[in-house]
Structure formats: C-alpha cells, structure tokens
Motif scaffolding. Structure first.
Motif, short mmCIF file in Angstrom:
data_model
loop_
_atom_site.label_atom_id
_atom_site.label_comp_id
_atom_site.label_asym_id
_atom_site.label_seq_id
_atom_site.Cartn_x
_atom_site.Cartn_y
_atom_site.Cartn_z
N GLU A 316 2.66 -5.21 -3.59
CA GLU A 316 2.34 -6.47 -2.90
C GLU A 316 2.53 -6.23 -1.40
O GLU A 316 3.34 -6.87 -0.73
N THR A 318 0.39 -4.50 2.33
CA THR A 318 -0.89 -4.17 2.94
C THR A 318 -0.66 -3.51 4.29
O THR A 318 0.46 -3.59 4.84
N LEU A 327 2.89 2.56 1.82
CA LEU A 327 1.86 2.05 0.91
C LEU A 327 1.47 3.05 -0.17
O LEU A 327 0.65 2.74 -1.03
N HIS A 345 0.36 -7.91 -8.93
CA HIS A 345 -0.28 -7.80 -7.62
C HIS A 345 -1.03 -6.47 -7.47
O HIS A 345 -2.25 -6.44 -7.47
N VAL A 347 -1.75 -4.70 -4.90
CA VAL A 347 -2.74 -4.82 -3.83
C VAL A 347 -2.95 -3.52 -3.06
O VAL A 347 -4.04 -3.26 -2.56
N ASP A 348 -1.93 -2.68 -2.97
CA ASP A 348 -2.06 -1.48 -2.14
C ASP A 348 -2.56 -0.26 -2.92
O ASP A 348 -2.42 0.87 -2.47
N TYR A 351 -4.30 2.70 -1.27
CA TYR A 351 -3.50 3.56 -0.40
C TYR A 351 -2.56 4.47 -1.18
O TYR A 351 -1.97 5.39 -0.61
N ASN A 376 -2.79 -13.49 -2.87
CA ASN A 376 -3.02 -12.32 -2.03
C ASN A 376 -3.75 -12.68 -0.74
O ASN A 376 -3.50 -12.08 0.31
N LEU A 380 -0.99 -12.08 2.13
CA LEU A 380 -1.31 -10.76 2.68
C LEU A 380 -2.60 -10.73 3.49
O LEU A 380 -2.92 -9.71 4.09
N VAL A 382 -5.54 -10.63 2.25
CA VAL A 382 -6.40 -9.67 1.54
C VAL A 382 -7.29 -10.45 0.59
O VAL A 382 -6.81 -11.17 -0.28
N ARG A 386 -11.80 -6.39 0.64
CA ARG A 386 -10.52 -5.73 0.91
C ARG A 386 -9.61 -5.76 -0.30
O ARG A 386 -8.68 -4.96 -0.40
N HIS A 387 -9.87 -6.68 -1.20
CA HIS A 387 -9.03 -6.78 -2.39
C HIS A 387 -9.43 -5.69 -3.39
O HIS A 387 -10.62 -5.42 -3.58
#
Length: 472
Positions: A316, A318, A327, A345, A347-348, A351, A376, A380, A382, A386-387
């Motif tokens: 979670e 970014t 990340l 989540h 989300v990263d 990365y 998100n 963030l 995002v 981008r998600h």
C-alpha cells in the motif's frame, strides 16, 4: 435422456440471460448513473477487505457524540468523554448554547471523513489515517450499533458476506521483563538472520504462553465476539459475517508479537474469527523499519497454528510516498517470507523486484489480491492506468473487489464495481461475476457448509438478477 435435455435447456437459458446482462452492461458502460443502478442490484458476494471502524459513516458517530455530550477538541476535531488538560476542549452542549454547533459539525464531518475534501488543506493519507483516533471514542462500547448499521447497508446493496476487522484484542499482559527482546530482534532483522529471529521468537513465545496468553484469546472469543454475534443475530438466510483479528504495525516488536500470538490463538479456537491481519500505515517509521521482522513473526505463528489463515496489507505504497527502493520488496516478503493467504492492496506490484515472477507465483498458488479502488485513489492518488489492476488481471491472479473503509471514504461496494466497469472497459461482465464468486471462494470462512450455502445463494441471486435482462 429427457433429464439431460432438460438440464441442457436450463443451462442454455441461463447462459442467454447472462449474455443479456453482458450486452446491457456494454450498452451502459459510459453512463455512470446507469452503471450505479446496474451494480446496486447485482449480487456482490463478500467484502473481504473491510475495517469496521473505518466503515461506519460519520453521521451516526457525530450524532452519538452530540447526544452523549462528548468533549470536542476545537483544533483537531478529536472527541473524548473527559476533558484533557492539553488543547482547547468544549462540550457539544456548550457549542450549541453559543450557536457554534453547526459550524463545528461541518468541521467534524470534514475531519472524520473525506466529505468535501479539497485536495489541498491536508495530505489525503494524513486525513485518512489520522481520522481513526479522532472518532474512535464514540465507537468504543458501541460495536453493536455499528455492526447492525453495516449489515443493513450490506443487505440494501446485495452484499451477502462481510469479513471485518472488528477490534484489537484487549490485553493488559505485562511484558516489561521481555523488553530486551526488542533490540535483539531488531539486530537480527537488520542482518536478515531469519534463523536467529526464529530462535528469539521461540523463546519469546514460551514466555508469552507462561503469562497466560490463551486466557486473553478465550475471553475475547467468548465474551466479545461470540456474545456480540449471537446477541445481534448477525447471521441469517440473507447475510453472514466473520471477523479478522489484527495487530498494529507501529508497536514495538515484543508488544506486537504478544498481540499476534493472542490473535492467532483466538483465530485457531473460534470459527467466528476467520483469520489474522496487520494494519496501520505501511509507510510509518516502525512499519518500514520492522516490516521484514513482522513477516517472520507471521511465519513463526503459522508454524504454531497452521490452520489459521491470514491476509496482509502489503504494497500500500507508491512512488513519492517512500523511497524507490522501499517499493521493491514488501509484497515479495508478505508472500515468500510470511506465506500470506491473501494480499491487501498490492498497489506497488509494478515496482516489486521480479514482479512478473511474483505475479505468476500468486496466480499459480491462488493467492488473491484484494483490490480497493476508491481507497487507493484517495489515499495514494493511484487510479486508472496507474493502478495495477490490469497487471493482476493479465497474469490471472485471483481478484476480489473490496471497500476498505467505506465510511471514511464516503463510498460503498456498489461504487467499487462502478469504478471497475467505467475505468477498465475490457473487463467483461463474466469477469466481474467471477470476482464476485471469488469473494466467497477465497473467504476465510472455516465452515465448508456455510461457504457452500453462500455460493448456492449467489447462484440464486444471479439468476434473479440476470432474468431481468431477458425482458429488454
């Protein structure tokens, strides 16, 4: 032979109804009002990433604070039953007498939730994470009202299951004599010496057991979870709820591990407690410093309680919220080190080191990702391209759609599906339906017969829902 033909005709009819729903969804794909009406009525299965305190809307909390005449901190909008010596505090009755109540009601709403958020006055992540402590005194002791509110809202939008993170387990166990373990664990963690960490945790576990850890778990299960659940008659033919225990990332290692052990004991001993989680801002100081250590703690507890399932908030984060190198490994560690059954989540993921291999591993081992679109976006920033939703989809990672903290975020489950359909036009109705079924199939419900009944109920709900479109 006649029975086979009849069954074939039935399945063909249902397939046609499903196709009609698919056609209608494509027709309204760019109409948000029409999407809302569609998904409001569509069966949505379960909400698996759900924080109880963050899911209660601010209005009933504020109403209770006014009715019970709490003190309000006029600078921070925090409430308390007793006046603190620090800050400028006044009762709501005093504010009413001064003609200031309406003004502060509006400020409270804007501080306890995302209502009217302007994107400027305070960072969105700070507003979100800081809000919990401000309104929690109003929730404390009123879990029953909150659960009934959540059930009523779930029923109104065709959600049949919630797996909520209700409360930390109260524990007054004294562990001052174990404080040396804090520095020892962190030294071993810096060296990534898993063998040393596990040995320390073994010694710590024995000490915590001797301090009667099981007693705290039993008291929580019997006198809080079971009593509340049964007294309120939460489960019925239309709705089911289960609970996740959780620990707080910002605590010192010994305190966190103590709470984690008790959380695992509780989940191991109660069918109402579906699993265990870890919460608090992932980018916090202790969260970042002790992240790997926390993952090893989960691995250790799993070795002691192998039947307990757990989902972990991981990734979670970014770019910009933390350094780029931070990340690259949190989801990896949650899966490969901790052995998480689900990820919240994530989300990263783009990365993360060797992200394609990680995604393939999640897909192969059926480790779902809990997608929280509104959350998100707000916390963030995002969203859309981008998600990483599309990444998870393309690698066939099991996906479940969740709300996270619908009260603070001023959202609901319906809006999550509206955002999904609107932002990702290549996600078919069949895929969306699959995500709904995932929310039951990948739930942590321990009783197989209950899970089977929820799936059967989904079949019936979808049949009713899709039959509408045969008339269009």
């Amino acid at each position: 032979m006649t029975r086979i033909i009849t069954l074939f005709c039935f399945l063909l009819t249902q397939l046609n109804f499903s196709q009609s729903a698919e056609n209608y969804l494509e027709k309204i794909r760019n109409n948000e009002a029409a999407l809302t009406a569609f998904f409001q009525q569509m069966p949505k299965g379960g909400d698996l990433h759900h924080h109880f305190s963050g899911s209660i809307y601010a209005e009933p909390l504020l109403e209770r604070a006014i009715t019970e005449d709490f003190y309000l901190n006029l600078e921070t909008m925090q409430v308390a039953k007793a006046k603190s010596s620090k800050g400028n505090w006044e009762t709501f009755s005093s504010l009413k007498n001064k003609g200031q109540l309406e003004f502060y009601q509006q400020k409270v709403m804007q501080t306890w939730s995302a209502k009217d958020y302007n994107g400027v006055s305070v960072p969105s992540d700070d507003l979100f994470f800081d809000s919990f402590d401000k309104f929690f005194p109003v929730i404390d002791g009123h879990f029953a009202e909150g659960l009934l509110e959540l059930k009523k809202r779930a029923l109104s939008e065709n959600v049949s299951y919630i797996e909520t993170q209700l409360s930390i387990i109260p524990c007054d166990m004294k562990v001052d004599d174990l404080s040396d373990f804090n520095s020892k664990l962190r030294r071993a963690a810096i060296q990534k010496d898993e063998k040393a960490v596990l040995k320390l945790l073994d010694d710590l576990f024995k000490s915590i057991q001797q301090k009667d850890a099981k007693k705290y778990a039993e008291n929580f299960n019997i006198n809080f979870i079971t009593k509340l659940h049964k007294d309120l008659k939460i489960d019925d033919k239309r709705f089911t709820m289960r609970y996740q225990n959780f620990v707080l990332r910002f605590m010192e290692p010994v305190d966190l591990f103590k709470n984690l052990v008790i959380a695992f004991i509780s989940a191991n001993d109660s069918k109402l407690v579906a699993g265990v989680n870890i919460v608090s801002p992932e980018h916090g100081e202790n969260s970042m410093k002790d992240y790997w250590l926390h993952m090893v703690m989960f691995k250790y507890c799993h070795s002691k309680f192998p039947d307990v399932e757990y989902t972990l908030h991981a990734g979670e984060l970014t770019l910009g919220l933390v350094q780029p190198e931070d990340l690259t490994w949190h989801i990896n560690s949650a899966i490969y080190t901790a052995g998480a059954n689900r990820i919240g989540h994530g989300v990263d993921i783009a990365y993360e080191a060797n992200s394609y291999d990680l995604l393939r591993y999640m897909s192969k081992n059926k480790i779902p990702i809990e997608i929280n679109l509104a959350s998100n976006e707000f916390i963030l920033k995002v969203k859309e391209g981008r998600h990483p939703f599309t990444l998870y989809k393309e690698f066939n990672v099991p996906i479940v759609i969740s709300t996270d903290d619908a009260g603070i975020l001023r959202t609901n489950m319906t809006e999550q599906y509206v955002l999904l359909a609107k932002r990702y036009s290549d996600v078919s109705y069949a895929k969306i339906k699959k995500y709904v079924y995932n929310s039951i199939n990948y739930s942590f419900i321990q009783d197989a017969s209950i899970k089977k009944q929820l799936l059967k109920d989904l079949d019936s709900r979808f049949k009713t829902f899709e039959n509408q479109f045969s008339k269009n």
